[in-house]
Design a protein around this motif. Structure first.
Motif, PDB file in Angstrom:
ATOM      1  N   PRO A 139      10.301   3.129  -4.766  1.00 51.37           N
ATOM      2  CA  PRO A 139       9.166   2.634  -3.823  1.00 51.37           C
ATOM      3  C   PRO A 139       9.371   1.325  -2.752  1.00 51.37           C
ATOM      4  CG  PRO A 139       8.735   1.861  -6.382  1.00 51.37           C
ATOM      5  CD  PRO A 139      10.113   2.636  -6.147  1.00 51.37           C
ATOM      6  N   LEU A 140      10.440   0.432  -3.343  1.00 52.44           N
ATOM      7  CA  LEU A 140      10.719  -0.616  -2.570  1.00 52.44           C
ATOM      8  C   LEU A 140      11.656  -0.457  -1.434  1.00 52.44           C
ATOM      9  CD1 LEU A 140      10.893  -2.965  -5.521  1.00 52.44           C
ATOM     10  CD2 LEU A 140       8.571  -2.260  -4.219  1.00 52.44           C
ATOM     11  N   LEU A 141      11.953   0.640  -0.799  1.00 54.88           N
ATOM     12  CA  LEU A 141      13.073   0.638   0.088  1.00 54.88           C
ATOM     13  C   LEU A 141      12.767  -0.086   1.242  1.00 54.88           C
ATOM     14  CD1 LEU A 141      13.939   4.525  -0.185  1.00 54.88           C
ATOM     15  CD2 LEU A 141      15.321   2.491  -1.169  1.00 54.88           C
ATOM     16  N   GLU A 142      11.613  -0.075   1.838  1.00 56.63           N
ATOM     17  CA  GLU A 142      11.159  -0.941   3.030  1.00 56.63           C
ATOM     18  C   GLU A 142      10.917  -2.315   2.914  1.00 56.63           C
ATOM     19  OE1 GLU A 142       7.827   1.550   3.916  1.00 56.63           O
ATOM     20  OE2 GLU A 142       8.867   2.794   5.625  1.00 56.63           O
TER      21      GLU A 142
ATOM     22  N   ALA B 178       0.902  -1.073   0.093  1.00 54.24           N
ATOM     23  CA  ALA B 178      -0.102   0.048   0.021  1.00 54.24           C
ATOM     24  C   ALA B 178       0.927   1.357   0.165  1.00 54.24           C
ATOM     25  CB  ALA B 178      -0.885  -0.015   1.224  1.00 54.24           C
ATOM     26  N   ARG B 179       1.884   1.279   0.728  1.00 53.69           N
ATOM     27  CA  ARG B 179       2.804   2.460   0.783  1.00 53.69           C
ATOM     28  C   ARG B 179       3.469   2.681  -0.567  1.00 53.69           C
ATOM     29  NH1 ARG B 179       4.353   7.316   1.335  1.00 53.69           N
ATOM     30  NH2 ARG B 179       6.396   7.636   2.091  1.00 53.69           N
ATOM     31  N   SER B 180       3.908   1.577  -1.024  1.00 57.88           N
ATOM     32  CA  SER B 180       4.554   1.689  -2.693  1.00 57.88           C
ATOM     33  C   SER B 180       3.656   2.078  -3.459  1.00 57.88           C
ATOM     34  CB  SER B 180       4.984   0.366  -3.098  1.00 57.88           C
ATOM     35  OG  SER B 180       6.030  -0.204  -2.178  1.00 57.88           O
TER      36      SER B 180
ATOM     37  N   VAL C  94       9.221  -6.453  -9.766  1.00 59.64           N
ATOM     38  CA  VAL C  94       8.407  -6.309  -8.641  1.00 59.64           C
ATOM     39  C   VAL C  94       7.740  -4.550  -9.121  1.00 59.64           C
ATOM     40  CG1 VAL C  94       7.553  -5.654  -6.197  1.00 59.64           C
ATOM     41  CG2 VAL C  94       8.787  -7.949  -6.964  1.00 59.64           C
ATOM     42  N   ALA C  95       8.726  -3.791  -8.891  1.00 63.11           N
ATOM     43  CA  ALA C  95       8.568  -2.341  -9.160  1.00 63.11           C
ATOM     44  C   ALA C  95       7.626  -2.171 -10.414  1.00 63.11           C
ATOM     45  CB  ALA C  95       9.857  -1.519  -9.394  1.00 63.11           C
TER      46      ALA C  95
ATOM     47  N   THR D 131      12.966   2.786  -9.633  1.00 60.22           N
ATOM     48  CA  THR D 131      13.782   1.604  -9.490  1.00 60.22           C
ATOM     49  C   THR D 131      13.266   0.627  -8.364  1.00 60.22           C
ATOM     50  OG1 THR D 131      14.852   2.332  -7.393  1.00 60.22           O
ATOM     51  CG2 THR D 131      15.598   3.463  -9.351  1.00 60.22           C
ATOM     52  N   GLY D 132      14.005  -0.586  -8.435  1.00 59.77           N
ATOM     53  CA  GLY D 132      13.638  -1.694  -7.604  1.00 59.77           C
ATOM     54  C   GLY D 132      14.654  -1.697  -6.252  1.00 59.77           C
ATOM     55  N   LEU D 133      15.302  -0.538  -6.029  1.00 57.89           N
ATOM     56  CA  LEU D 133      16.066  -0.608  -4.908  1.00 57.89           C
ATOM     57  C   LEU D 133      15.489  -0.938  -3.658  1.00 57.89           C
ATOM     58  CD1 LEU D 133      18.565   2.448  -5.772  1.00 57.89           C
ATOM     59  CD2 LEU D 133      18.819   0.131  -6.453  1.00 57.89           C
ATOM     60  N   ARG D 134      16.339  -1.623  -3.015  1.00 55.28           N
ATOM     61  CA  ARG D 134      15.878  -1.638  -1.284  1.00 55.28           C
ATOM     62  C   ARG D 134      16.738  -1.562  -0.270  1.00 55.28           C
ATOM     63  NH1 ARG D 134      15.974  -7.336  -2.426  1.00 55.28           N
ATOM     64  NH2 ARG D 134      16.663  -7.517  -0.334  1.00 55.28           N
ATOM     65  N   GLY D 135      16.481  -1.028   0.620  1.00 56.53           N
ATOM     66  CA  GLY D 135      17.503  -0.268   1.626  1.00 56.53           C
ATOM     67  C   GLY D 135      18.242  -1.283   2.260  1.00 56.53           C
TER      68      GLY D 135
END
Length: 313
Positions: A247-250, A100-102, A130-131, A220-224
């Motif tokens: 959008p996928l940092l979390e 939902a956040r993304s 996924v992104a 991007t599909g970057l994750r933190g």
């Protein structure tokens, strides 16, 4: 819930719990196994895995049931006949909330730029796919298009990645732009100087394509949690000549696999062969340790911060 002591060829002490993963048919079941392994250098590694057995049906209802196909954590997959998959316990936020956040982030981006000026930086890997799917869902809800993506094709990508990318682009109706280096690879010293190689084969083609296509925002599909250089990133970042949306940092690796399975998204077959992170062929191997990017070239990994300052994701 019945608890049973197991042993393996590697003499790992484990406890198995018969469970019915959420969203599965009653006949489907698996084992959740906890391992505590004393490594040679004195560190104790504690992991939680799901070993799926019985009828296997795609469709997860929570990230507690996430799976990773063909998982290989510290060689543990050799101890069991079924592939092992890590299950992340006690997440700080549910997968539904993360989705939902993304979606909120992407909806905000859509209002800022519209679909024409936005593209997904799509590698064909699990995270950027996924992104891409989340952006597709965002556009579909509003009945908008075009559905754009930008993929850097260095000429050194795995054929399996290219195959999946092209098939999904056709299935999902992606307006795909390929960015290629203006270099003859036959005489190029591939992967000798990792920073120069990434600059010439990835960063420069990416920047040229962004300028040529009029892209104002890149998803991007970057994750933190994937790499130290990506910790502390923000959902929206001003980069040279464009806005970068992350959008996928979390999300975690297991979140990605839970979403992928739950939505029935196809993924590259290399993930079932021990790979957890996919890059160019000369600098990518199956995972060799507990870290997701342990199969990536070490010289490149230690220079990720420098590469990012040069325009890399």
């Amino acid at each position: 819930m019945k608890r049973k002591r197991l042993s393996s060829r590697h003499d790992l002490k484990a406890f198995a719990f018969v469970v019915r993963p959420a969203g599965f048919e009653p006949a489907a079941y698996g084992f959740v196994v906890r391992h505590s392994i004393q490594l040679s250098y004195g560190r104790t590694l504690k992991k939680v895995f799901i070993i799926p057995i019985g009828p296997w049906r795609q469709g997860f209802s929570s990230d507690q049931d996430a799976f990773w196909p063909g998982a290989c954590q510290c060689g543990l997959s050799k101890a069991f006949s079924a592939p092992m998959t890590e299950c992340k316990t006690d997440p700080p936020r549910t997968l539904d909330q993360k989705v939902a956040r993304s979606a909120e982030i992407l909806a905000q981006l859509l209002k800022m730029y519209g679909p024409e000026a936005v593209a997904v930086a799509w590698t064909g890997g699990k995270d950027s796919t996924v992104a891409l799917r989340l952006w597709k869902d965002c556009l579909d809800r509003m009945n908008l298009g075009p559905f754009r993506a930008l993929s850097v094709d260095t000429g050194l990508k795995f054929p399996e990645v290219i195959k999946l990318r092209d098939e999904l682009a056709s299935e999902w109706g992606v307006d795909l732009t390929l960015a290629r280096p203006e270099i003859d690879l036959k005489g190029y010293p591939v992967a000798v100087d990792k920073v120069a190689c990434c600059r010439d084969l990835k960063i420069m083609p990416l920047n040229r394509a962004i300028a040529r296509t009029g892209i104002k925002a890149l998803i991007t599909g970057l994750r933190g949690d994937e790499h130290s250089s990506r910790r502390g990133l923000r959902a929206f970042e001003e980069r040279e000549g464009h806005l970068q949306c992350n959008p996928l940092l979390e999300w975690t690796e297991m979140d990605v696999w839970a979403f992928t399975s739950g939505r029935g998204i196809r993924f590259c077959e290399l993930y079932g062969k021990g790979y957890r992170s996919l890059g160019c062929m000369p600098c990518t191997r199956p995972a060799t340790g507990p870290k997701e990017r342990s199969g990536r070239d070490r010289d490149k990994e230690k220079n990720m911060g420098l590469l990012r300052s040069m325009g890399y994701f």
